[in-house]
Motif scaffolding. Sequence first.
Motif, PDB file in Angstrom:
ATOM      1  N   ALA A  13      -7.428  -5.313   1.763  1.00 42.13           N
ATOM      2  CA  ALA A  13      -7.909  -4.696   0.517  1.00 42.13           C
ATOM      3  C   ALA A  13      -8.634  -3.383   0.777  1.00 42.13           C
ATOM      4  O   ALA A  13      -8.647  -2.485  -0.083  1.00 42.13           O
ATOM      5  CB  ALA A  13      -8.823  -5.662  -0.218  1.00 42.13           C
ATOM      6  N   SER A  23       0.819  -1.207   0.000  1.00 44.11           N
ATOM      7  CA  SER A  23       0.000   0.000   0.000  1.00 44.11           C
ATOM      8  C   SER A  23       0.854   1.258   0.000  1.00 44.11           C
ATOM      9  O   SER A  23       0.326   2.370  -0.101  1.00 44.11           O
ATOM     10  CB  SER A  23      -0.934   0.013   1.221  1.00 44.11           C
ATOM     11  OG  SER A  23      -0.219   0.246   2.419  1.00 44.11           O
ATOM     12  N   GLN A  79      -4.659  -5.104  -4.713  1.00 44.04           N
ATOM     13  CA  GLN A  79      -6.097  -5.166  -4.423  1.00 44.04           C
ATOM     14  C   GLN A  79      -6.815  -6.076  -5.415  1.00 44.04           C
ATOM     15  O   GLN A  79      -7.716  -6.842  -5.038  1.00 44.04           O
ATOM     16  CB  GLN A  79      -6.692  -3.758  -4.468  1.00 44.04           C
ATOM     17  CG  GLN A  79      -6.291  -2.882  -3.287  1.00 44.04           C
ATOM     18  CD  GLN A  79      -6.860  -1.489  -3.399  1.00 44.04           C
ATOM     19  OE1 GLN A  79      -6.712  -0.825  -4.431  1.00 44.04           O
ATOM     20  NE2 GLN A  79      -7.535  -1.031  -2.358  1.00 44.04           N
ATOM     21  N   HIS A  80      -6.425  -5.996  -6.691  1.00 49.57           N
ATOM     22  CA  HIS A  80      -7.045  -6.834  -7.722  1.00 49.57           C
ATOM     23  C   HIS A  80      -6.789  -8.310  -7.437  1.00 49.57           C
ATOM     24  O   HIS A  80      -7.685  -9.151  -7.603  1.00 49.57           O
ATOM     25  CB  HIS A  80      -6.508  -6.458  -9.096  1.00 49.57           C
ATOM     26  CG  HIS A  80      -7.071  -7.286 -10.210  1.00 49.57           C
ATOM     27  ND1 HIS A  80      -8.387  -7.206 -10.616  1.00 49.57           N
ATOM     28  CD2 HIS A  80      -6.489  -8.246 -10.995  1.00 49.57           C
ATOM     29  CE1 HIS A  80      -8.601  -8.050 -11.604  1.00 49.57           C
ATOM     30  NE2 HIS A  80      -7.464  -8.704 -11.852  1.00 49.57           N
ATOM     31  N   GLN A 109      -4.340   3.649   0.220  1.00 48.53           N
ATOM     32  CA  GLN A 109      -2.962   3.822  -0.238  1.00 48.53           C
ATOM     33  C   GLN A 109      -2.308   4.932   0.565  1.00 48.53           C
ATOM     34  O   GLN A 109      -2.906   5.969   0.848  1.00 48.53           O
ATOM     35  CB  GLN A 109      -2.941   4.178  -1.724  1.00 48.53           C
ATOM     36  CG  GLN A 109      -1.525   4.348  -2.270  1.00 48.53           C
ATOM     37  CD  GLN A 109      -1.516   5.066  -3.603  1.00 48.53           C
ATOM     38  OE1 GLN A 109      -2.509   5.063  -4.322  1.00 48.53           O
ATOM     39  NE2 GLN A 109      -0.406   5.698  -3.927  1.00 48.53           N
ATOM     40  N   THR A 140      -9.084  -9.399  -4.730  1.00 45.91           N
ATOM     41  CA  THR A 140     -10.445  -9.494  -5.267  1.00 45.91           C
ATOM     42  C   THR A 140     -10.638 -10.780  -6.059  1.00 45.91           C
ATOM     43  O   THR A 140     -11.658 -11.471  -5.929  1.00 45.91           O
ATOM     44  CB  THR A 140     -10.759  -8.281  -6.163  1.00 45.91           C
ATOM     45  OG1 THR A 140     -10.630  -7.083  -5.388  1.00 45.91           O
ATOM     46  CG2 THR A 140     -12.164  -8.361  -6.734  1.00 45.91           C
ATOM     47  N   TRP A 142      -0.424  -0.846  -5.714  1.00 48.52           N
ATOM     48  CA  TRP A 142      -1.516  -1.086  -4.778  1.00 48.52           C
ATOM     49  C   TRP A 142      -2.769  -1.602  -5.490  1.00 48.52           C
ATOM     50  O   TRP A 142      -3.452  -2.496  -4.995  1.00 48.52           O
ATOM     51  CB  TRP A 142      -1.811   0.171  -3.981  1.00 48.52           C
ATOM     52  CG  TRP A 142      -2.859   0.018  -2.916  1.00 48.52           C
ATOM     53  CD1 TRP A 142      -3.904   0.838  -2.663  1.00 48.52           C
ATOM     54  CD2 TRP A 142      -2.954  -1.025  -1.927  1.00 48.52           C
ATOM     55  NE1 TRP A 142      -4.655   0.392  -1.604  1.00 48.52           N
ATOM     56  CE2 TRP A 142      -4.097  -0.760  -1.135  1.00 48.52           C
ATOM     57  CE3 TRP A 142      -2.207  -2.167  -1.651  1.00 48.52           C
ATOM     58  CZ2 TRP A 142      -4.493  -1.598  -0.090  1.00 48.52           C
ATOM     59  CZ3 TRP A 142      -2.600  -2.998  -0.615  1.00 48.52           C
ATOM     60  CH2 TRP A 142      -3.730  -2.708   0.155  1.00 48.52           C
ATOM     61  N   HIS A 143      -3.024  -1.091  -6.679  1.00 47.61           N
ATOM     62  CA  HIS A 143      -4.175  -1.591  -7.443  1.00 47.61           C
ATOM     63  C   HIS A 143      -3.968  -3.048  -7.856  1.00 47.61           C
ATOM     64  O   HIS A 143      -4.922  -3.847  -7.851  1.00 47.61           O
ATOM     65  CB  HIS A 143      -4.415  -0.714  -8.675  1.00 47.61           C
ATOM     66  CG  HIS A 143      -4.951   0.641  -8.331  1.00 47.61           C
ATOM     67  ND1 HIS A 143      -4.796   1.741  -9.154  1.00 47.61           N
ATOM     68  CD2 HIS A 143      -5.628   1.087  -7.240  1.00 47.61           C
ATOM     69  CE1 HIS A 143      -5.365   2.797  -8.591  1.00 47.61           C
ATOM     70  NE2 HIS A 143      -5.868   2.427  -7.435  1.00 47.61           N
ATOM     71  N   GLU A 200      -9.740  -9.197   3.318  1.00 50.71           N
ATOM     72  CA  GLU A 200     -10.742  -8.135   3.116  1.00 50.71           C
ATOM     73  C   GLU A 200     -10.299  -6.851   3.800  1.00 50.71           C
ATOM     74  O   GLU A 200     -10.462  -5.753   3.237  1.00 50.71           O
ATOM     75  CB  GLU A 200     -12.099  -8.585   3.665  1.00 50.71           C
ATOM     76  CG  GLU A 200     -12.810  -9.589   2.779  1.00 50.71           C
ATOM     77  CD  GLU A 200     -14.110 -10.086   3.389  1.00 50.71           C
ATOM     78  OE1 GLU A 200     -14.961 -10.608   2.643  1.00 50.71           O
ATOM     79  OE2 GLU A 200     -14.277  -9.971   4.637  1.00 50.71           O
ATOM     80  N   SER A 240      -7.791  -1.203   2.970  1.00 49.67           N
ATOM     81  CA  SER A 240      -6.853  -0.177   3.430  1.00 49.67           C
ATOM     82  C   SER A 240      -6.651   0.881   2.351  1.00 49.67           C
ATOM     83  O   SER A 240      -6.817   0.616   1.160  1.00 49.67           O
ATOM     84  CB  SER A 240      -5.501  -0.809   3.771  1.00 49.67           C
ATOM     85  OG  SER A 240      -5.630  -1.785   4.757  1.00 49.67           O
TER      86      SER A 240
END
Length: 343
Positions: A301, A266, A277-278, A305, A281, A273-274, A298, A303
């Motif tokens: 994810a 993050s 997160q992806h 940036q 997911t 960070w994306h 969860e 959190s």
Amino acid sequence: MLGNLNEKSIQEILHGPVMQEIRQSLRSGQPHAYCSNCVKAERYGRSERDWHNSVSPEFDAASASDLEHLPTLIDVRWNITCNLSCNYCGDKCSSKWAAMKKIPFRSGARPYYEQVCDYLEQHSHSIREVALVGGEPLLLPENERLLDVIPRDCIVTLITNASVDLENNRIFEKLTQRSRVGWSLSFDNIGARFEYVRHGATWQRLEHNLDRIQELIRNNGHWGGIHAVYNVYNATRVRELTEFARSRDLATHWQTLYQPEYLDPSRLGSEVWHLAQHEITQLLATDLCLPAEKMFLEQVAASTQRDDLRSGLRDHIREIEQVFHPDQQGQFAALWPELASHL
């Protein structure tokens, strides 16, 4: 933080002014500076204080005296002897790192080791659980005597890199003779990425040792799982690790990264960070996660940036590959191309 066993006995430390100050703080319901790791860990769920409290559920901090102490949960870290120089570790936790940095390290028995074992033997009636930590606890000969003095029916847990020779290991042999043993298997990646991060280990030996340990889980009443630290090295590969865990019928206990902060995904720019997160997911869209794993991921994810520390990660990779692990030259970019392009 509590005292130095080179200068005072364990009894003097356990009944000394620092411990009294901590007890007074806890009695008042206020966290002490000593509690900082648990406070940080609870950003993403549970902390070690839940573990300590579960071992002694009848203990009442509000009514305990400032001198009251019974050893019920023993967390033993004799020294930092270790066979690996893991990328996110350092010279304060690994003798291998200390040697590479030419920092003097004295292994072997200290005068106070026997004193500590004597103290535990004298209070063995109250001991309910013993946690062996390191360095690498399977390489610390002091654990041999410890396993002899603690009650046969108490729980023994250990955090191990599971990358030592188990066939000729006397501590492992003593553990096989017990029935209440919990294995926290410390690794966060598989295959070549495992060997990059856990430098000095081989994936082949780890898998062989997992076979031995899982045989104990099936036949000796032992239990265990993967003890993983969420960081940039696995942020885009959590599906891979989770799939391996399920194939081995192992749960993964995720832990928050405290430091170094430049390994926190993050804090490595929006693109990294994306990606992280992806990946979470994508994993959560499957049925692979166990409930505790799902809850941790969860929360990660969700959190936000934070400040961009990519320069710190670039310097870290350069130092790892050019100074300390030159056999891994260029391997970060080869093993994590999706991250390398954003650094």
